[in-house]
Design a protein around this motif. Structure first.
Motif, PDB file in Angstrom:
ATOM      1  N   ALA A 139     -31.416 -39.151   5.346  1.00  0.00           N
ATOM      2  CA  ALA A 139     -31.345 -40.494   5.953  1.00  0.00           C
ATOM      3  C   ALA A 139     -32.417 -41.405   5.359  1.00  0.00           C
ATOM      4  O   ALA A 139     -32.173 -42.590   5.100  1.00  0.00           O
ATOM      5  CB  ALA A 139     -31.500 -40.400   7.465  1.00  0.00           C
ATOM      6  N   HIS A 140     -33.594 -40.866   5.128  1.00  0.00           N
ATOM      7  CA  HIS A 140     -34.712 -41.612   4.537  1.00  0.00           C
ATOM      8  C   HIS A 140     -34.328 -42.132   3.154  1.00  0.00           C
ATOM      9  O   HIS A 140     -34.511 -43.302   2.837  1.00  0.00           O
ATOM     10  CB  HIS A 140     -35.920 -40.673   4.459  1.00  0.00           C
ATOM     11  N   ASN A 141     -33.761 -41.244   2.337  1.00  0.00           N
ATOM     12  CA  ASN A 141     -33.388 -41.645   0.986  1.00  0.00           C
ATOM     13  C   ASN A 141     -32.247 -42.657   0.988  1.00  0.00           C
ATOM     14  O   ASN A 141     -32.206 -43.553   0.135  1.00  0.00           O
ATOM     15  CB  ASN A 141     -33.037 -40.432   0.127  1.00  0.00           C
ATOM     16  N   LYS A 142     -31.339 -42.537   1.938  1.00  0.00           N
ATOM     17  CA  LYS A 142     -30.272 -43.534   2.038  1.00  0.00           C
ATOM     18  C   LYS A 142     -30.886 -44.911   2.295  1.00  0.00           C
ATOM     19  O   LYS A 142     -30.485 -45.906   1.692  1.00  0.00           O
ATOM     20  CB  LYS A 142     -29.300 -43.163   3.152  1.00  0.00           C
ATOM     21  N   ARG A 143     -31.895 -44.948   3.159  1.00  0.00           N
ATOM     22  CA  ARG A 143     -32.562 -46.225   3.453  1.00  0.00           C
ATOM     23  C   ARG A 143     -33.358 -46.692   2.238  1.00  0.00           C
ATOM     24  O   ARG A 143     -33.411 -47.889   1.949  1.00  0.00           O
ATOM     25  CB  ARG A 143     -33.462 -46.049   4.679  1.00  0.00           C
ATOM     26  N   GLU A 144     -33.975 -45.768   1.509  1.00  0.00           N
ATOM     27  CA  GLU A 144     -34.669 -46.134   0.271  1.00  0.00           C
ATOM     28  C   GLU A 144     -33.699 -46.787  -0.709  1.00  0.00           C
ATOM     29  O   GLU A 144     -34.037 -47.772  -1.380  1.00  0.00           O
ATOM     30  CB  GLU A 144     -35.287 -44.899  -0.387  1.00  0.00           C
TER      31      GLU A 144
END
Length: 179
Positions: A139-144
């Motif tokens: 989820a973090h990388n999707k937001r990145e």
């Protein structure tokens, strides 16, 4: 001098940079307004990204930004000593110790005395911790990716190079940072 309400009512998060640079330049003519604008903008942009990641990805999981950083460092370097996690996450040993206690209580981190030194504490993730950090990081990388989407691939690489140059230059004037 405190600004009159009419002076500051029109200001917002980003326009304050222009206002601050113009006002400080008038009041202190010897300052470097470009350097001021760079650091002010960099600080605000970094804070925006961190706040967004923390509020959209990590807080819903019950973590703070520092909690995520500790889990991330343990995930990628375990088994690892607590002092190394402090270094890798850019945090103090005391902050890491407090966070690790919470993460251990929550069943995400396991602490074990190091065989080579009874004073050293080795950290690793539990199975629950492994599942939690991999899910969170996706989820973090999707937001990145959403943040990076404002730039082309070439612009992204250029920005990374420029930030690297900026941080590398910090040794030239003995900048303070957590190591």
């Amino acid at each position: 001098m405190t600004p009159e309400p009419s002076d500051s009512e029109h200001l917002h998060f980003w326009s304050f940079i222009d206002y601050a640079v113009a006002r400080v330049s008038r009041e202190l003519p010897g300052i470097d307004p470009l350097a001021m604008r760079l650091v002010f903008t960099l600080h605000r942009a970094a804070n925006m990204v961190v706040y967004d990641l923390e509020s959209t990805v990590h807080r819903p999981r019950g973590w703070s930004w520092p909690g995520f950083r500790v889990l991330f460092a343990i995930w990628l370097s375990a088994p690892v000593e607590a002092k190394k996690v402090a270094e890798l996450s850019g945090m103090s040993r005391a902050a890491v110790s407090a966070l690790v206690s919470t993460l251990e209580r929550d069943g995400l981190v396991r602490k074990e005395r190091a065989a080579y030194d009874g004073r050293a504490v080795g950290l690793s993730l539990t199975d629950s911790g492994q599942e939690a950090i991999t899910s969170a990081f996706l989820a973090h990388n999707k937001r990145e990716q959403e943040w990076a989407g404002a730039l082309s691939e070439d612009e992204t690489r250029t920005l990374i190079e420029l930030l690297g140059k900026l941080t590398t230059h910090s040794v030239d004037f003995d900048a303070r940072h957590r190591a």
